[in-house]
Design a protein around this motif. Structure first.
Motif, PDB file in Angstrom:
ATOM      1  N   ASP A  28       0.792  -1.225   0.000  1.00  0.00           N
ATOM      2  CA  ASP A  28       0.000   0.000   0.000  1.00  0.00           C
ATOM      3  C   ASP A  28       0.827   1.279   0.000  1.00  0.00           C
ATOM      4  O   ASP A  28       0.283   2.362  -0.196  1.00  0.00           O
ATOM      5  CB  ASP A  28      -0.920   0.026   1.232  1.00  0.00           C
ATOM      6  CG  ASP A  28      -1.911  -1.124   1.237  1.00  0.00           C
ATOM      7  OD1 ASP A  28      -2.181  -1.680   0.151  1.00  0.00           O
ATOM      8  OD2 ASP A  28      -2.411  -1.470   2.332  1.00  0.00           O
ATOM      9  N   ARG A  29       2.123   1.165   0.326  1.00  0.00           N
ATOM     10  CA  ARG A  29       3.053   2.297   0.417  1.00  0.00           C
ATOM     11  C   ARG A  29       2.777   3.205   1.622  1.00  0.00           C
ATOM     12  O   ARG A  29       3.654   3.939   2.049  1.00  0.00           O
ATOM     13  CB  ARG A  29       3.048   3.153  -0.861  1.00  0.00           C
ATOM     14  CG  ARG A  29       3.600   2.425  -2.065  1.00  0.00           C
ATOM     15  CD  ARG A  29       3.949   3.369  -3.180  1.00  0.00           C
ATOM     16  NE  ARG A  29       4.528   2.630  -4.301  1.00  0.00           N
ATOM     17  CZ  ARG A  29       5.815   2.330  -4.414  1.00  0.00           C
ATOM     18  NH1 ARG A  29       6.657   2.717  -3.473  1.00  0.00           N
ATOM     19  NH2 ARG A  29       6.255   1.647  -5.455  1.00  0.00           N
ATOM     20  N   VAL A  30       1.558   3.160   2.170  1.00  0.00           N
ATOM     21  CA  VAL A  30       1.228   3.950   3.360  1.00  0.00           C
ATOM     22  C   VAL A  30       0.648   3.010   4.413  1.00  0.00           C
ATOM     23  O   VAL A  30      -0.227   2.196   4.100  1.00  0.00           O
ATOM     24  CB  VAL A  30       0.213   5.066   3.050  1.00  0.00           C
ATOM     25  CG1 VAL A  30      -0.098   5.864   4.313  1.00  0.00           C
ATOM     26  CG2 VAL A  30       0.724   5.979   1.960  1.00  0.00           C
ATOM     27  N   LEU A  31       1.152   3.141   5.632  1.00  0.00           N
ATOM     28  CA  LEU A  31       0.656   2.315   6.722  1.00  0.00           C
ATOM     29  C   LEU A  31       0.385   3.219   7.919  1.00  0.00           C
ATOM     30  O   LEU A  31       1.245   3.994   8.336  1.00  0.00           O
ATOM     31  CB  LEU A  31       1.690   1.249   7.107  1.00  0.00           C
ATOM     32  CG  LEU A  31       1.280   0.309   8.248  1.00  0.00           C
ATOM     33  CD1 LEU A  31       0.155  -0.623   7.794  1.00  0.00           C
ATOM     34  CD2 LEU A  31       2.481  -0.514   8.717  1.00  0.00           C
ATOM     35  N   VAL A  32      -0.834   3.137   8.452  1.00  0.00           N
ATOM     36  CA  VAL A  32      -1.191   3.881   9.658  1.00  0.00           C
ATOM     37  C   VAL A  32      -1.094   2.909  10.829  1.00  0.00           C
ATOM     38  O   VAL A  32      -1.838   1.932  10.907  1.00  0.00           O
ATOM     39  CB  VAL A  32      -2.603   4.480   9.562  1.00  0.00           C
ATOM     40  CG1 VAL A  32      -2.931   5.253  10.835  1.00  0.00           C
ATOM     41  CG2 VAL A  32      -2.707   5.395   8.344  1.00  0.00           C
ATOM     42  N   LEU A  33      -0.170   3.196  11.739  1.00  0.00           N
ATOM     43  CA  LEU A  33       0.122   2.309  12.862  1.00  0.00           C
ATOM     44  C   LEU A  33      -0.396   2.956  14.145  1.00  0.00           C
ATOM     45  O   LEU A  33       0.025   4.047  14.522  1.00  0.00           O
ATOM     46  CB  LEU A  33       1.638   2.083  12.947  1.00  0.00           C
ATOM     47  CG  LEU A  33       2.143   0.896  13.759  1.00  0.00           C
ATOM     48  CD1 LEU A  33       1.642  -0.416  13.160  1.00  0.00           C
ATOM     49  CD2 LEU A  33       3.671   0.909  13.802  1.00  0.00           C
ATOM     50  N   SER A  34      -1.314   2.279  14.810  1.00  0.00           N
ATOM     51  CA  SER A  34      -1.955   2.845  16.000  1.00  0.00           C
ATOM     52  C   SER A  34      -1.474   2.133  17.254  1.00  0.00           C
ATOM     53  O   SER A  34      -1.397   0.904  17.305  1.00  0.00           O
ATOM     54  CB  SER A  34      -3.480   2.713  15.894  1.00  0.00           C
ATOM     55  OG  SER A  34      -4.108   3.147  17.078  1.00  0.00           O
ATOM     56  N   GLY A  35      -1.173   2.947  18.266  1.00  0.00           N
ATOM     57  CA  GLY A  35      -0.754   2.368  19.535  1.00  0.00           C
ATOM     58  C   GLY A  35      -0.649   3.444  20.594  1.00  0.00           C
ATOM     59  O   GLY A  35      -0.641   4.641  20.288  1.00  0.00           O
ATOM     60  N   ALA A  36      -0.565   3.030  21.844  1.00  0.00           N
ATOM     61  CA  ALA A  36      -0.426   3.983  22.939  1.00  0.00           C
ATOM     62  C   ALA A  36       0.964   4.598  22.921  1.00  0.00           C
ATOM     63  O   ALA A  36       1.895   4.089  22.288  1.00  0.00           O
ATOM     64  CB  ALA A  36      -0.678   3.290  24.272  1.00  0.00           C
ATOM     65  N   ARG A  37       1.110   5.717  23.627  1.00  0.00           N
ATOM     66  CA  ARG A  37       2.408   6.374  23.711  1.00  0.00           C
ATOM     67  C   ARG A  37       3.419   5.463  24.402  1.00  0.00           C
ATOM     68  O   ARG A  37       3.096   4.713  25.307  1.00  0.00           O
ATOM     69  CB  ARG A  37       2.298   7.686  24.480  1.00  0.00           C
ATOM     70  CG  ARG A  37       1.361   8.702  23.881  1.00  0.00           C
ATOM     71  CD  ARG A  37       1.333   9.965  24.714  1.00  0.00           C
ATOM     72  NE  ARG A  37       2.566  10.753  24.564  1.00  0.00           N
ATOM     73  CZ  ARG A  37       2.998  11.634  25.462  1.00  0.00           C
ATOM     74  NH1 ARG A  37       2.330  11.791  26.587  1.00  0.00           N
ATOM     75  NH2 ARG A  37       4.094  12.319  25.247  1.00  0.00           N
ATOM     76  N   PHE A  38       4.644   5.569  23.959  1.00  0.00           N
ATOM     77  CA  PHE A  38       5.776   4.870  24.575  1.00  0.00           C
ATOM     78  C   PHE A  38       5.617   3.352  24.548  1.00  0.00           C
ATOM     79  O   PHE A  38       6.005   2.653  25.469  1.00  0.00           O
ATOM     80  CB  PHE A  38       5.988   5.352  26.011  1.00  0.00           C
ATOM     81  CG  PHE A  38       6.075   6.842  26.136  1.00  0.00           C
ATOM     82  CD1 PHE A  38       6.995   7.568  25.396  1.00  0.00           C
ATOM     83  CD2 PHE A  38       5.207   7.529  26.976  1.00  0.00           C
ATOM     84  CE1 PHE A  38       7.070   8.949  25.509  1.00  0.00           C
ATOM     85  CE2 PHE A  38       5.281   8.907  27.091  1.00  0.00           C
ATOM     86  CZ  PHE A  38       6.213   9.619  26.347  1.00  0.00           C
ATOM     87  N   THR A  39       5.026   2.851  23.473  1.00  0.00           N
ATOM     88  CA  THR A  39       4.951   1.405  23.281  1.00  0.00           C
ATOM     89  C   THR A  39       5.903   0.953  22.179  1.00  0.00           C
ATOM     90  O   THR A  39       5.830  -0.195  21.744  1.00  0.00           O
ATOM     91  CB  THR A  39       3.520   0.983  22.905  1.00  0.00           C
ATOM     92  OG1 THR A  39       3.096   1.714  21.739  1.00  0.00           O
ATOM     93  CG2 THR A  39       2.561   1.240  24.055  1.00  0.00           C
ATOM     94  N   GLY A  40       6.764   1.844  21.711  1.00  0.00           N
ATOM     95  CA  GLY A  40       7.721   1.491  20.668  1.00  0.00           C
ATOM     96  C   GLY A  40       7.174   1.642  19.266  1.00  0.00           C
ATOM     97  O   GLY A  40       7.778   1.143  18.308  1.00  0.00           O
ATOM     98  N   ARG A  41       6.062   2.364  19.108  1.00  0.00           N
ATOM     99  CA  ARG A  41       5.454   2.479  17.777  1.00  0.00           C
ATOM    100  C   ARG A  41       6.339   3.273  16.825  1.00  0.00           C
ATOM    101  O   ARG A  41       6.397   2.981  15.620  1.00  0.00           O
ATOM    102  CB  ARG A  41       4.062   3.098  17.882  1.00  0.00           C
ATOM    103  CG  ARG A  41       4.047   4.510  18.444  1.00  0.00           C
ATOM    104  CD  ARG A  41       2.663   5.016  18.750  1.00  0.00           C
ATOM    105  NE  ARG A  41       2.715   6.400  19.236  1.00  0.00           N
ATOM    106  CZ  ARG A  41       1.675   7.066  19.688  1.00  0.00           C
ATOM    107  NH1 ARG A  41       0.494   6.484  19.718  1.00  0.00           N
ATOM    108  NH2 ARG A  41       1.799   8.322  20.094  1.00  0.00           N
TER     109      ARG A  41
END
Length: 746
Positions: free
Chosen positions: A152-165
């Motif tokens: 897809d060339r674009v990836l939206v990665l969701s996660g809490a702060r300071f989880t290594g995202r």
């Protein structure tokens, strides 16, 4: 009565409170949060009857926070019926957590955690290689993410702060070989995203175009009026395809998206991350040795963030090299927690809104309590904080907003189902608690001492909680005040405890009792000195508080507690007949009752018997306490097993001193006209209990002969057994006839 001073403060016992804070429920009080103060003439005896000491102690035991574990501290505990069921005990997380010098410890470790990733610019290849060497992730899940990004060339990665995202985003681009990697400025909005992906110019290379093949946009600021939409991603994808590039966008749980596919990021296990970092920094045997240290196991059990795990690996490697002492390693977990708490309250409104900061404080007070209650009362604190910031502004609380999951992630807390004690029995509740049990204490200390501007709002809030109709709320108000007293006793006494202790309302005074008790539980100095002064003073309300508090901490200081109670009893009886306070006499008896049903029962019993004939005041105290204690049963059941009778049975079996002391006090009570009626009523209930429990019948059969030394004693007990009715007006219970045969003839 408080009087207004020229400088706009109120005189109160021990100090002054700011204007508008002398009364804990003001005109802006919200009924949903707590009952307001009674209107003129409403504070009647019917409305404000003090809760009896036994029930109040039960509420304190049931609702105190885990950091003041009042069930398990043996030196305060009960010990009747096989355990500390009725005593007050606790104190498990104090010491340096409350009083330690965090500045000094922080300087030793030189810890610094960046709050956000770098603003913009190219990520050096050496940095990427270093991250890759210690990066840990689920291989299968990471491969799926990489394939999706490649497609897809674009990836939206969701996660809490300071989880290594952010690190995961860099590593995804590294896996695809999308180098060089450039981080986009955090001011990038969804509307300007595609424009920011144009070819960049390298200032050092003149007009030579430098084409980045990998882009990372961390913490995209997509708001309700500027959501990230599918057209934004399509435009970005077209721009990326022009020079075969890839983009990873990291977002938090609250980002606003419309028709945008999102992939969740789950952080790797902390122990795996620590091991990977240690393998990079040390050799294999050293890494294994370090991982086996007790302080490492303690650290890993605290739920620390990955950035803290990485920092801990650096400290451990320095320890292995002899550069850092073992104490510094052991204290690293606490220092990390202190830094996190400090960061929460130093960050601006755009990062952590004031409402969320209010929730953090409320969760510290109600740690392990029902989430809905915590959220409800955190909004009350939020209103007070808004008024502190700007009194001209009308406080506003959003009706709907942040989800439970998001709030708990911010607080590094967990939610779970558990039963909550209520006056109607256990009730299942969804509760919330900090993962690290030290967090509430560290947080309250930071707010109270590090942010004095928040004190007026916090004081108003605690006084509001003290007026709440729910025992859990009042108990947690007391436990919070206790932590503040442990941190800064003079301020807590002057601003909160003394005004509550001097209040006309008994529930306020009871909060002061519990606050002083729990402050002593967590080793706050000088609490007995305060209680002694109040016991000797002329203020009856402060004296009431002192008597109640001594009943709770007395098992640890039995001689001092009894001396204070005897002194209060003598002063009460020395008063003019018209000034005699029967309510205080009742309080003194209830205080002695609690001490008799505590872990110090043997000492208390012998002292009551030894001093019973000293004078009339002490005599009444001893007999009133004893008869009241005899009325208590296991589980507070109306005809449950009597606690004192069970104690007597154990003493007879083991030839303990109580086998002689208990009958002696019984005979004294039955002989005294002031106590005979109540003593006989208790004996009737014991007989009814004996009709239900064989063990109780045997114990009573052993006790009754010891109560008969004269013909009048035999006649009194014989009359009771022959004439007493059964339960609910039924005929005399069969056990009464059997017990009658145990009385010796005179």
């Amino acid at each position: 009565m408080s009087t207004e001073a020229p400088d706009g403060t109120y005189d109160s016992p021990g100090g002054r409170a700011p204007r508008g804070e002398a009364a804990d429920a003001d005109a802006s009080a919200q009924p949903a949060a707590a009952a307001g103060p009674p209107a003129a003439g409403e504070d009647s005896e019917d409305r404000d009857q003090p809760q009896d000491a036994w029930a109040a102690r039960r509420d304190l035991v049931d609702h105190s926070p885990r950091t003041m574990n009042v069930r398990d501290r043996a030196r305060f505990g009960g010990g009747l019926a096989g355990g500390d069921q009725h005593g007050v005990s606790g104190g498990s997380v104090t010491g340096d957590v409350i009083m330690g010098s965090k500045t000094e410890i922080t300087q030793i470790h030189q810890i610094g955690f960046p709050a956000t990733p770098p603003a913009s610019g190219e990520v050096p290849r050496a940095t990427l290689e270093k991250l890759a060497a210690s990066f840990v992730a689920d291989d299968e899940h990471f491969a799926v993410l990489a394939d999706r990004l490649r497609r897809d060339r674009v990836l939206v990665l969701s996660g809490a702060r300071f989880t290594g995202r952010h690190t995961a985003a860099l590593m995804l681009l590294h896996r695809l070989g999308a180098l060089p990697v450039r981080t986009l400025d955090r001011s990038t909005t969804p509307a300007t995203l595609a424009e920011r992906l144009r070819q960049d110019k390298d200032p050092a290379a003149g007009d030579t175009a430098v084409t980045a093949r990998g882009y990372v946009l961390s913490d995209l600021a997509a708001r309700r009026d500027q959501p990230l939409r599918e057209p934004h991603l399509l435009a970005a994808r077209d721009r990326l395809a022009e020079h075969d590039a890839y983009l990873v966008i990291t977002v938090g749980p609250t980002v606003v998206l419309e028709d945008v596919p999102v992939t969740g990021w789950d952080p790797p296990a902390a122990d795996e991350v620590l091991a990977a970092h240690l393998r990079v920094r040390t050799d294999g045997p050293t890494a294994r040795r370090l991982l086996g240290l007790p302080s490492v196991a303690e650290f890993l059990g605290r739920g620390h963030q990955l950035r803290e795990v990485a920092a801990f690996a650096r400290v451990l490697s320095r320890h292995a090299a002899g550069e850092v002492a073992e104490d510094a390693v052991a204290q690293f977990s606490l220092v990390s927690l202190e830094n996190q708490v400090q960061e929460w309250f130093e960050q601006d409104e755009t990062t952590i809104p004031l409402r969320d900061k209010g929730f953090l404080v409320a969760l510290a007070a109600f740690d392990g309590g029902p989430y809905a209650l915590t959220a409800e009362l955190s909004d009350v604190l939020y209103r007070f904080l808004q008024e502190t910031e700007n009194r001209a502004r009308v406080p506003e609380v959003p009706v709907f907003g942040t989800s439970i999951r998001t709030r708990l992630q911010l607080a590094r807390a967990t939610g779970y189902e558990e039963d909550e004690h209520t006056e109607w029995g256990p009730v299942s509740q969804y509760k919330a608690a900090y993962v690290d049990e030290r967090a509430p204490l560290v947080l309250l200390r930071e707010v109270w001492t590090g942010h004095p501007s928040a004190r007026p709002a916090l004081i108003r809030w605690l006084r509001r909680l003290a007026d709440d109709g729910r025992p859990l709320v009042r108990t947690r108000a007391a436990s919070t005040i206790a932590v503040l007293a442990r941190t800064d006793l003079p301020s807590a006494m002057a601003l909160i405890i003394e005004p509550l202790a001097a209040s006309a309302r008994s529930r306020h005074r009871l909060v002061a009792v519990n606050a002083l008790t729990l402050a002593h539980v967590i080793d706050t100095p000088n609490i007995p000195r305060i209680l002694d002064g109040w016991c000797r003073g002329d203020d009856r309300r402060l004296g009431w508080v002192a008597v109640r508090a001594y009943a709770l901490i007395g098992p640890e200081l039995p001689d001092q507690a009894l001396a204070a109670l005897r002194g209060a009893a003598r002063r009460l009886h020395a008063a003019d007949s018209g000034d005699f306070d029967p309510a205080m006499a009742r309080e003194l008896a209830e205080a002695g009752e609690l001490l008799l049903l505590s872990s110090a029962r043997e000492r208390i019993l012998s002292e009551l018997l030894r001093t019973a004939e000293d004078d009339r005041a002490v005599h009444d105290l001893a007999l009133g306490s004893f008869v009241s204690a005899c009325g208590r049963t296991e589980g507070d059941e109306p005809y449950g097993r009597p606690l004192i009778l069970d104690w007597y049975a154990q003493a007879v079996t083991g030839n303990g001193p109580a086998a002689h002391h208990i009958p002696a006090l019984w005979r004294a009570a039955l002989h005294d006209p002031r106590h005979t009626r109540e003593a006989l009523a208790v004996l009737r209930r014991w007989v009814l209990a004996a009709n239900r429990y064989t063990g109780t019948e045997w114990a009573l059969a052993a006790l009754l002969p010891a109560l008969v030394t004269t013909p009048p004693e035999q006649q009194r007990l014989g009359h009771l057994l022959r004439t007493m009715p059964g339960e609910d007006g039924a005929p005399p219970p069969p056990v009464a006839a059997r017990l009658l045969t145990t009385l010796p003839a005179h």
